[in-house]
Design a protein around this motif. Structure first.
Motif, PDB file in Angstrom:
ATOM      1  N   LEU A  48       0.672  -1.446   0.124  1.00  0.00           N
ATOM      2  CA  LEU A  48      -0.336  -0.152   0.100  1.00  0.00           C
ATOM      3  C   LEU A  48       0.859   1.069   0.132  1.00  0.00           C
ATOM      4  N   GLY A  49       2.364   1.465   0.526  1.00  0.00           N
ATOM      5  CA  GLY A  49       2.985   2.625   0.819  1.00  0.00           C
ATOM      6  C   GLY A  49       3.564   2.898  -0.341  1.00  0.00           C
ATOM      7  N   VAL A  50       3.486   0.868  -1.338  1.00  0.00           N
ATOM      8  CA  VAL A  50       4.012   1.683  -3.052  1.00  0.00           C
ATOM      9  C   VAL A  50       3.672   2.049  -3.643  1.00  0.00           C
ATOM     10  N   LEU A 106       1.766  -4.819  -9.066  1.00  0.00           N
ATOM     11  CA  LEU A 106       2.508  -4.762  -7.856  1.00  0.00           C
ATOM     12  C   LEU A 106       1.209  -4.932  -6.444  1.00  0.00           C
ATOM     13  N   GLU A 107       0.572  -3.854  -6.157  1.00  0.00           N
ATOM     14  CA  GLU A 107      -0.180  -4.547  -5.596  1.00  0.00           C
ATOM     15  C   GLU A 107      -0.702  -6.017  -5.114  1.00  0.00           C
ATOM     16  N   LYS A 108      -1.061  -6.669  -6.174  1.00  0.00           N
ATOM     17  CA  LYS A 108      -0.618  -7.750  -5.700  1.00  0.00           C
ATOM     18  C   LYS A 108       0.131  -9.121  -5.918  1.00  0.00           C
ATOM     19  N   ALA A 109       1.297  -8.684  -5.571  1.00  0.00           N
ATOM     20  CA  ALA A 109       2.094  -9.749  -5.610  1.00  0.00           C
ATOM     21  C   ALA A 109       2.599  -9.595  -4.385  1.00  0.00           C
ATOM     22  N   GLN A 110       2.432 -10.845  -3.342  1.00  0.00           N
ATOM     23  CA  GLN A 110       2.796 -11.014  -2.028  1.00  0.00           C
ATOM     24  C   GLN A 110       3.845 -10.680  -1.005  1.00  0.00           C
ATOM     25  N   ASP A 111       4.933 -10.536  -2.144  1.00  0.00           N
ATOM     26  CA  ASP A 111       6.379 -10.869  -2.014  1.00  0.00           C
ATOM     27  C   ASP A 111       6.619  -9.823  -2.900  1.00  0.00           C
ATOM     28  N   VAL A 112       7.576  -8.380  -2.338  1.00  0.00           N
ATOM     29  CA  VAL A 112       7.896  -7.463  -4.074  1.00  0.00           C
ATOM     30  C   VAL A 112       9.301  -7.320  -3.329  1.00  0.00           C
ATOM     31  N   THR A 113      10.260  -7.801  -4.666  1.00  0.00           N
ATOM     32  CA  THR A 113      11.625  -8.013  -4.049  1.00  0.00           C
ATOM     33  C   THR A 113      12.087  -6.914  -5.291  1.00  0.00           C
ATOM     34  N   GLU A 114      13.747  -6.678  -5.335  1.00  0.00           N
ATOM     35  CA  GLU A 114      13.815  -5.855  -6.534  1.00  0.00           C
ATOM     36  C   GLU A 114      13.456  -6.284  -7.748  1.00  0.00           C
TER      37      GLU A 114
END
Length: 130
Positions: free
Chosen positions: A16-18, A57-65
């Protein structure tokens, strides 16, 4: 009894912050000091592409680079196949979006820290009321 913070809530707050950081950057781009010039030069596909990146991005569980870069690459490939925009413009936008990873991480960290503060305050209040 200690209450454990669910890690999925932290991830959701970070995502959400992203998303909020992305929207804020977009708003500054169009309404900031050079906003009028940017509005004239903006292309509808670029805005849609950014929106699609944010949705994934919102649907992704784990967001890495690497996951962030993969999402941008996949959306860019879709737009290169299905859009009338030049591939060079799509690649430039994708490259620009990839540069914003450090800004997104900083925003997510501050959001996560603020969430931890709120959770700790709520836990303290609940302990005090018992």
């Amino acid at each position: 009894m200690k209450k454990k913070i669910n890690s999925s809530k932290g991830v959701k707050l970070a995502v959400l912050g992203v998303a909020i950081a992305g929207l804020a950057a977009t708003a500054y781009f169009f309404f900031g000091p050079k906003g009028k010039m940017h509005q004239r030069h903006a292309k509808a596909w670029a805005i849609k592409m950014k929106g699609d990146v944010i949705e994934k991005l919102e649907k992704a569980q784990d967001v890495t680079e690497s996951a962030y870069h993969n999402i941008i690459d996949s959306v860019a490939k879709e737009y290169a196949r299905n859009s009338k925009a030049a591939k060079s413009e799509i690649n430039l936008l994708a490259k620009d979006l990839k540069k914003h990873w450090n800004t997104i991480i900083k925003s997510a960290k501050t959001t996560r820290q603020n969430a931890k503060k709120v959770v700790s305050k709520v836990v303290k209040k609940s302990r005090a009321s018992k």
